[in-house]
Design a protein around this motif. Structure first.
Motif, PDB file in Angstrom:
ATOM      1  N   SER A  24       0.444  -1.351  -0.532  1.00 10.71           N
ATOM      2  CA  SER A  24      -0.005   0.124  -0.030  1.00 10.71           C
ATOM      3  C   SER A  24       0.835   1.849  -0.288  1.00 10.71           C
ATOM      4  O   SER A  24       0.634   1.886  -0.694  1.00 10.71           O
ATOM      5  CB  SER A  24      -1.064  -0.014   1.011  1.00 10.71           C
ATOM      6  OG  SER A  24      -1.766  -1.144   1.235  1.00 10.71           O
ATOM      7  N   ARG A  28       1.960   3.582  -3.075  1.00 16.43           N
ATOM      8  CA  ARG A  28       1.074   4.653  -3.151  1.00 16.43           C
ATOM      9  C   ARG A  28       1.843   6.283  -3.399  1.00 16.43           C
ATOM     10  O   ARG A  28       2.069   6.732  -4.508  1.00 16.43           O
ATOM     11  CB  ARG A  28       0.599   5.367  -1.708  1.00 16.43           C
ATOM     12  CG  ARG A  28      -0.104   6.768  -1.858  1.00 16.43           C
ATOM     13  CD  ARG A  28       0.068   7.231  -0.246  1.00 16.43           C
ATOM     14  NE  ARG A  28      -0.862   5.944   0.900  1.00 16.43           N
ATOM     15  CZ  ARG A  28      -0.304   5.843   2.040  1.00 16.43           C
ATOM     16  NH1 ARG A  28       0.572   7.109   2.300  1.00 16.43           N
ATOM     17  NH2 ARG A  28      -0.774   5.175   2.605  1.00 16.43           N
ATOM     18  N   ASP A  40      -6.299   0.170  -5.560  1.00 18.66           N
ATOM     19  CA  ASP A  40      -5.733  -0.402  -4.064  1.00 18.66           C
ATOM     20  C   ASP A  40      -7.140  -1.393  -4.453  1.00 18.66           C
ATOM     21  O   ASP A  40      -8.147  -1.274  -3.762  1.00 18.66           O
ATOM     22  CB  ASP A  40      -6.418  -0.242  -2.420  1.00 18.66           C
ATOM     23  CG  ASP A  40      -6.519  -0.354  -1.592  1.00 18.66           C
ATOM     24  OD1 ASP A  40      -6.161  -2.497  -1.957  1.00 18.66           O
ATOM     25  OD2 ASP A  40      -6.140  -0.519  -0.434  1.00 18.66           O
ATOM     26  N   GLY A  87      -3.547   9.243   0.899  1.00 25.27           N
ATOM     27  CA  GLY A  87      -4.031   7.756   0.791  1.00 25.27           C
ATOM     28  C   GLY A  87      -5.448   7.601   0.363  1.00 25.27           C
ATOM     29  O   GLY A  87      -5.803   8.556  -0.836  1.00 25.27           O
ATOM     30  N   ARG A 102     -10.239  -1.649   7.802  1.00 22.10           N
ATOM     31  CA  ARG A 102      -8.441  -2.066   8.201  1.00 22.10           C
ATOM     32  C   ARG A 102      -8.731  -2.616   8.877  1.00 22.10           C
ATOM     33  O   ARG A 102      -7.238  -2.866  10.096  1.00 22.10           O
ATOM     34  CB  ARG A 102      -7.881  -1.112   8.395  1.00 22.10           C
ATOM     35  CG  ARG A 102      -7.764  -0.185   7.353  1.00 22.10           C
ATOM     36  CD  ARG A 102      -6.579  -0.828   6.112  1.00 22.10           C
ATOM     37  NE  ARG A 102      -6.967   0.029   4.625  1.00 22.10           N
ATOM     38  CZ  ARG A 102      -6.831  -0.624   3.461  1.00 22.10           C
ATOM     39  NH1 ARG A 102      -6.115  -1.692   3.472  1.00 22.10           N
ATOM     40  NH2 ARG A 102      -7.378   0.288   2.447  1.00 22.10           N
ATOM     41  N   GLU A 139      -2.812  -2.787  -7.107  1.00 22.18           N
ATOM     42  CA  GLU A 139      -2.091  -3.313  -6.434  1.00 22.18           C
ATOM     43  C   GLU A 139      -2.676  -4.499  -5.758  1.00 22.18           C
ATOM     44  O   GLU A 139      -4.351  -3.991  -5.318  1.00 22.18           O
ATOM     45  CB  GLU A 139      -1.398  -2.399  -5.051  1.00 22.18           C
ATOM     46  CG  GLU A 139      -2.252  -1.707  -4.229  1.00 22.18           C
ATOM     47  CD  GLU A 139      -2.562  -1.612  -3.013  1.00 22.18           C
ATOM     48  OE1 GLU A 139      -2.033  -3.006  -2.402  1.00 22.18           O
ATOM     49  OE2 GLU A 139      -2.555  -0.892  -2.465  1.00 22.18           O
TER      50      GLU A 139
END
Ligand code: DC
Length: 233
Positions: A24, A28, A40, A87, A102, A139
């Motif tokens: 991540s 980024r 993402d 982000g 998360r 990703e």
């Protein structure tokens, strides 16, 4: 080169690898350096897990979770915005769920729901659409093998499981979560086994991907290495 790839004027950069390899953060930074959009795909599976959990649908029920995922895509209920800190902000029906997706529970939930073919099928078109024009860093686990097998740049970013667990543990502690390093390592190993062992789109390095082992690299080193691969193409 496929006809889709030949239509792109800017590359698709695929960054795959196991949990906690630094994907991540590195993805980024690479996207920022190149001025590319970041997609993402793990956040998409996490949002599906959260929506299923809220609807009382068990993660193990592939058909039912697949229906949840398909409905989210049909309704346009998933949105991704750039957050102030750089982000990605994840919106589920307009609600900011960036933090809620998360947790360790949603990490395992995303890993479980992502093994169901109907869930992967529901998200695939969205992922391909997000990258179709190029100028994008995606990703995930299967970007170079399944989502964009014709990606101009494929990176497999990895690190030893101990290093990955230590990094993930530090992140969770910084967010105020009460977890031990041992539990984080067990969690990572369980996810690796599930993500690599599933029948559909398992986590594996594409034959034409460049392997970057970040075990003893800083974030800057890993970013620099990937940018070198991009400019060499
Ligand atoms: O990258 P992440 O930790 O946010 O991903 C969460 C889970 O989603 C991961 O354990 C497996 C699944 N995933 C996947 O199957 N395919 C992807 N392209 C991205 C994530």
């Amino acid at each position: 080169m496929s006809s889709e790839a030949s239509k792109r004027t800017r590359p698709v950069v695929a960054i795959d690898g196991p949990a906690g390899a630094g994907k991540s953060t590195v993805a980024r930074r690479v996207a920022d350096e190149l001025g590319f959009v970041l997609v993402d795909t793990g956040a998409m599976y996490r949002a599906v897990a959260l929506a299923a959990s809220r609807a009382g649908v068990p993660f193990s029920d592939g058909a039912a979770v697949g229906a949840v995922a398909a409905a989210l895509v049909d309704e346009g209920a998933l949105a991704f915005e750039r957050a102030d800190g750089g982000g990605v902000r994840v919106l589920l029906r307009g609600e900011d769920v960036s933090t809620a997706i998360r947790t360790p529970e949603m990490s395992q939930g995303a890993s479980t729901v992502s093994a169901h073919p109907p869930v992967r099928a529901a998200l695939l078109a969205m992922q391909r659409q997000a990258g179709a024009g190029g100028g994008v860093v995606l990703e995930g686990r299967d970007i170079g093998t399944v989502v964009f097998p014709d990606a101009e740049v494929k990176i497999f970013l990895t690190a030893s499981d101990e290093v990955r667990a230590a990094r993930r543990h530090a992140e969770l502690v910084a967010k105020g979560q009460d977890v031990t390093l041992e539990a984080t390592l067990a969690d990572i190993r369980e996810r690796d086994a599930r993500d690599s062992g599933r029948d559909v789109a398992p986590l594996k390095q594409a034959s034409d991907a460049v392997r970057v082992d970040s075990s003893s690299m800083s974030i800057d080193d890993a970013v620099g290495e990937i940018l070198r691969v991009v400019s060499a193409r």
